[in-house]
Design a protein around this motif. Sequence first.
Motif, PDB file in Angstrom:
ATOM      1  N   TRP A  57     -20.751   6.785 -32.318  1.00 16.21           N
ATOM      2  CA  TRP A  57     -21.808   6.012 -31.665  1.00 16.21           C
ATOM      3  C   TRP A  57     -21.365   4.599 -31.291  1.00 16.21           C
ATOM      4  N   TYR A  58     -20.399   4.041 -32.021  1.00 10.62           N
ATOM      5  CA  TYR A  58     -19.973   2.671 -31.733  1.00 10.62           C
ATOM      6  C   TYR A  58     -19.289   2.529 -30.379  1.00 10.62           C
ATOM      7  N   SER A  59     -18.806   3.612 -29.815  1.00 10.96           N
ATOM      8  CA  SER A  59     -18.127   3.531 -28.529  1.00 10.96           C
ATOM      9  C   SER A  59     -19.098   3.081 -27.438  1.00 10.96           C
ATOM     10  N   LYS A  60     -18.627   2.218 -26.546  1.00 14.08           N
ATOM     11  CA  LYS A  60     -19.467   1.731 -25.449  1.00 14.08           C
ATOM     12  C   LYS A  60     -19.786   2.832 -24.440  1.00 14.08           C
ATOM     13  N   THR A  61     -19.136   3.973 -24.546  1.00  9.19           N
ATOM     14  CA  THR A  61     -19.516   5.087 -23.679  1.00  9.19           C
ATOM     15  C   THR A  61     -20.841   5.703 -24.102  1.00  9.19           C
ATOM     16  N   VAL A  62     -21.281   5.406 -25.335  1.00  5.77           N
ATOM     17  CA  VAL A  62     -22.538   5.923 -25.853  1.00  5.77           C
ATOM     18  C   VAL A  62     -23.613   4.849 -25.687  1.00  5.77           C
ATOM     19  N   THR A  63     -24.716   5.195 -25.031  1.00  2.00           N
ATOM     20  CA  THR A  63     -25.800   4.231 -24.820  1.00  2.00           C
ATOM     21  C   THR A  63     -27.101   4.674 -25.467  1.00  2.00           C
ATOM     22  N   ASP A  64     -27.100   5.808 -26.156  1.00  2.00           N
ATOM     23  CA  ASP A  64     -28.310   6.338 -26.775  1.00  2.00           C
ATOM     24  C   ASP A  64     -28.550   5.725 -28.155  1.00  2.00           C
ATOM     25  N   ALA A  65     -29.742   5.955 -28.674  1.00  5.29           N
ATOM     26  CA  ALA A  65     -30.041   5.592 -30.055  1.00  5.29           C
ATOM     27  C   ALA A  65     -29.173   6.409 -31.003  1.00  5.29           C
ATOM     28  N   VAL A 256     -37.557 -16.662 -37.358  1.00  2.80           N
ATOM     29  CA  VAL A 256     -36.348 -15.829 -37.394  1.00  2.80           C
ATOM     30  C   VAL A 256     -36.747 -14.360 -37.259  1.00  2.80           C
ATOM     31  N   VAL A 257     -36.040 -13.622 -36.406  1.00  2.00           N
ATOM     32  CA  VAL A 257     -36.120 -12.167 -36.373  1.00  2.00           C
ATOM     33  C   VAL A 257     -34.792 -11.636 -36.886  1.00  2.00           C
ATOM     34  N   ALA A 258     -34.818 -10.832 -37.944  1.00  2.00           N
ATOM     35  CA  ALA A 258     -33.615 -10.221 -38.520  1.00  2.00           C
ATOM     36  C   ALA A 258     -33.684  -8.728 -38.237  1.00  2.00           C
ATOM     37  N   ASP A 259     -32.839  -8.252 -37.322  1.00  2.00           N
ATOM     38  CA  ASP A 259     -33.051  -6.947 -36.693  1.00  2.00           C
ATOM     39  C   ASP A 259     -31.840  -6.031 -36.818  1.00  2.00           C
ATOM     40  N   VAL A 260     -32.099  -4.772 -37.192  1.00  2.00           N
ATOM     41  CA  VAL A 260     -31.066  -3.737 -37.112  1.00  2.00           C
ATOM     42  C   VAL A 260     -31.580  -2.545 -36.301  1.00  2.00           C
ATOM     43  N   VAL A 261     -32.655  -2.753 -35.549  1.00  2.00           N
ATOM     44  CA  VAL A 261     -33.330  -1.650 -34.869  1.00  2.00           C
ATOM     45  C   VAL A 261     -33.059  -1.629 -33.371  1.00  2.00           C
ATOM     46  N   GLY A 262     -33.300  -2.755 -32.678  1.00  2.00           N
ATOM     47  CA  GLY A 262     -33.101  -2.783 -31.229  1.00  2.00           C
ATOM     48  C   GLY A 262     -34.040  -1.829 -30.515  1.00  2.00           C
ATOM     49  N   GLY A 263     -33.552  -1.187 -29.452  1.00  2.00           N
ATOM     50  CA  GLY A 263     -34.327  -0.177 -28.738  1.00  2.00           C
ATOM     51  C   GLY A 263     -35.386  -0.747 -27.820  1.00  2.00           C
ATOM     52  N   PRO A 264     -36.288   0.110 -27.316  1.00  2.00           N
ATOM     53  CA  PRO A 264     -37.264  -0.298 -26.303  1.00  2.00           C
ATOM     54  C   PRO A 264     -38.214  -1.405 -26.759  1.00  2.00           C
ATOM     55  N   THR A 280     -31.124 -12.715 -35.269  1.00  2.00           N
ATOM     56  CA  THR A 280     -29.857 -12.268 -35.833  1.00  2.00           C
ATOM     57  C   THR A 280     -29.852 -10.749 -35.903  1.00  2.00           C
ATOM     58  N   CYS A 281     -28.732 -10.136 -35.576  1.00  2.00           N
ATOM     59  CA  CYS A 281     -28.674  -8.688 -35.389  1.00  2.00           C
ATOM     60  C   CYS A 281     -27.425  -8.102 -36.025  1.00  2.00           C
ATOM     61  N   SER A 282     -27.610  -6.951 -36.689  1.00  2.00           N
ATOM     62  CA  SER A 282     -26.467  -6.223 -37.223  1.00  2.00           C
ATOM     63  C   SER A 282     -26.674  -4.721 -37.084  1.00  2.00           C
ATOM     64  N   GLY A 283     -27.323  -4.315 -35.995  1.00  2.00           N
ATOM     65  CA  GLY A 283     -27.530  -2.891 -35.779  1.00  2.00           C
ATOM     66  C   GLY A 283     -28.445  -2.655 -34.598  1.00  2.00           C
ATOM     67  N   ALA A 284     -28.486  -1.401 -34.144  1.00  2.00           N
ATOM     68  CA  ALA A 284     -29.329  -1.036 -33.006  1.00  2.00           C
ATOM     69  C   ALA A 284     -29.654   0.447 -33.098  1.00  2.00           C
ATOM     70  N   ILE A 285     -30.233   0.862 -34.228  1.00  2.00           N
ATOM     71  CA  ILE A 285     -30.414   2.291 -34.468  1.00  2.00           C
ATOM     72  C   ILE A 285     -31.376   2.937 -33.479  1.00  2.00           C
ATOM     73  N   ALA A 286     -32.291   2.147 -32.907  1.00  2.00           N
ATOM     74  CA  ALA A 286     -33.226   2.704 -31.926  1.00  2.00           C
ATOM     75  C   ALA A 286     -32.684   2.637 -30.505  1.00  2.00           C
ATOM     76  N   GLY A 287     -31.477   2.098 -30.355  1.00  2.00           N
ATOM     77  CA  GLY A 287     -30.841   2.040 -29.043  1.00  2.00           C
ATOM     78  C   GLY A 287     -30.182   0.697 -28.792  1.00  2.00           C
ATOM     79  N   PRO A 288     -28.931   0.705 -28.303  1.00  2.00           N
ATOM     80  CA  PRO A 288     -28.201  -0.546 -28.091  1.00  2.00           C
ATOM     81  C   PRO A 288     -28.498  -1.244 -26.771  1.00  2.00           C
ATOM     82  N   MET A 289     -29.104  -0.543 -25.831  1.00  2.00           N
ATOM     83  CA  MET A 289     -29.356  -1.115 -24.509  1.00  2.00           C
ATOM     84  C   MET A 289     -30.783  -1.659 -24.469  1.00  2.00           C
ATOM     85  N   VAL A 290     -30.907  -2.977 -24.278  1.00  2.00           N
ATOM     86  CA  VAL A 290     -32.213  -3.624 -24.309  1.00  2.00           C
ATOM     87  C   VAL A 290     -32.381  -4.507 -23.073  1.00  2.00           C
ATOM     88  N   ALA A 291     -33.643  -4.840 -22.778  1.00  2.00           N
ATOM     89  CA  ALA A 291     -33.957  -5.684 -21.631  1.00  2.00           C
ATOM     90  C   ALA A 291     -34.187  -7.116 -22.106  1.00  2.00           C
TER      91      ALA A 291
END
Length: 360
Positions: A57-65, A256-264, A280-291
């Motif tokens: 999942w860490y690969s930038k070719t993957v954009t899904d949650a 402060v927002v401390a986030d490991v979720v991301g997503g929509p 501050t962020c250390s994860g994006a389990i709901a999806g790495p691509m955000v607006a």
Amino acid sequence: MTFPKTMRAMVTMGHGDLDQMVFHEDWPCPTPAPDEILIRVGACGLNNTDVNTRSGWYSKTVTDATTGGAFEDVGQDDPTWGGAPITFPRIQGADVCGEIVAVGENVDPARIGERVITDGWLRDADDPDDMNKTGYFGSERNGGFAEYTTTPSRNALAVQSDLSDAELATFSCSYSTAEGMLTRAGVGASDSVLVPGASGGVGGALVQLAKRRGARVIAMASEAKHKDVAALGADMILPRAPDALRTALGDEKITVVADVVGGPYWPALIDVLERGGRYTCSGAIAGPMVALDLRTFYLRDLTFTGSTVITPEVMPNLIRYIENGEIKPALAATYHLDQLREAQTAFIAKEHTGNIVVIP
């Protein structure tokens, strides 16, 4: 003292679905090299990095949650936390609690018998502050989903505690990740910290560690898990994704927002930050691509910090917190080593509140 030549181990054979994890009854038992120690594993925690590294999942070719399943296209150049290839087969598992049973050259034999937990960050001994020279236990070298494992002596931290091995195995990755995030964001007693995904391992650690710093904590979690999150000390608990977050917060001023979720839902988190607030962020389990609306970012004087490689003092500090009883484990469930696939299935489905631990 003699040790078996082989051991039980769950070995990840490549990127892909759960079937890439293969249980072996006779995997070669490691021996400590110079400056290393051999640990008899008592328990090993399961974390997002284990799932994400296995799936690629860490690969930038993957954009899904994060799904825990196989992805159609996993780049071979950047499929790990460090943006580099990984060598298979690999024994994963970064959160080991166990006993030192042998030492390599240059290590004091008096360490044999110590109860330890592992610091997962593998640093250059001559330049420990250089983040570009780091690896991770269970990724760049074999980890703890086995009966025995080796690690540099400096990465095995002695701990004096009445907690069980399984309880101690909840701390290393989740709590060091959380403490690293709070340190990067400079969280203190004057802050109000919003924690999405507060029922997870890192989320629960963020609640406890932010409270330890004197901050006010507003947690977000599915309603079925509110009782468990409340036990961690959150001052206010909201549903996982309120329709109108600002309204749900009432008079709370989020610094402060401390986030490991991301997503929509991510833009809603940014919109509730006070002027001069920090994300501050250390994860994006709901999806790495955000607006991101850059106007919100600069007109509100916000600060964003990514947090992965922790500073060297974080783990010794956590040991002190544990020994002083300042933080407590959030142990959700234990599974046997040969049940690791089932454990990952439960972890991905978020069946539990807190951390899942594997027992050899």
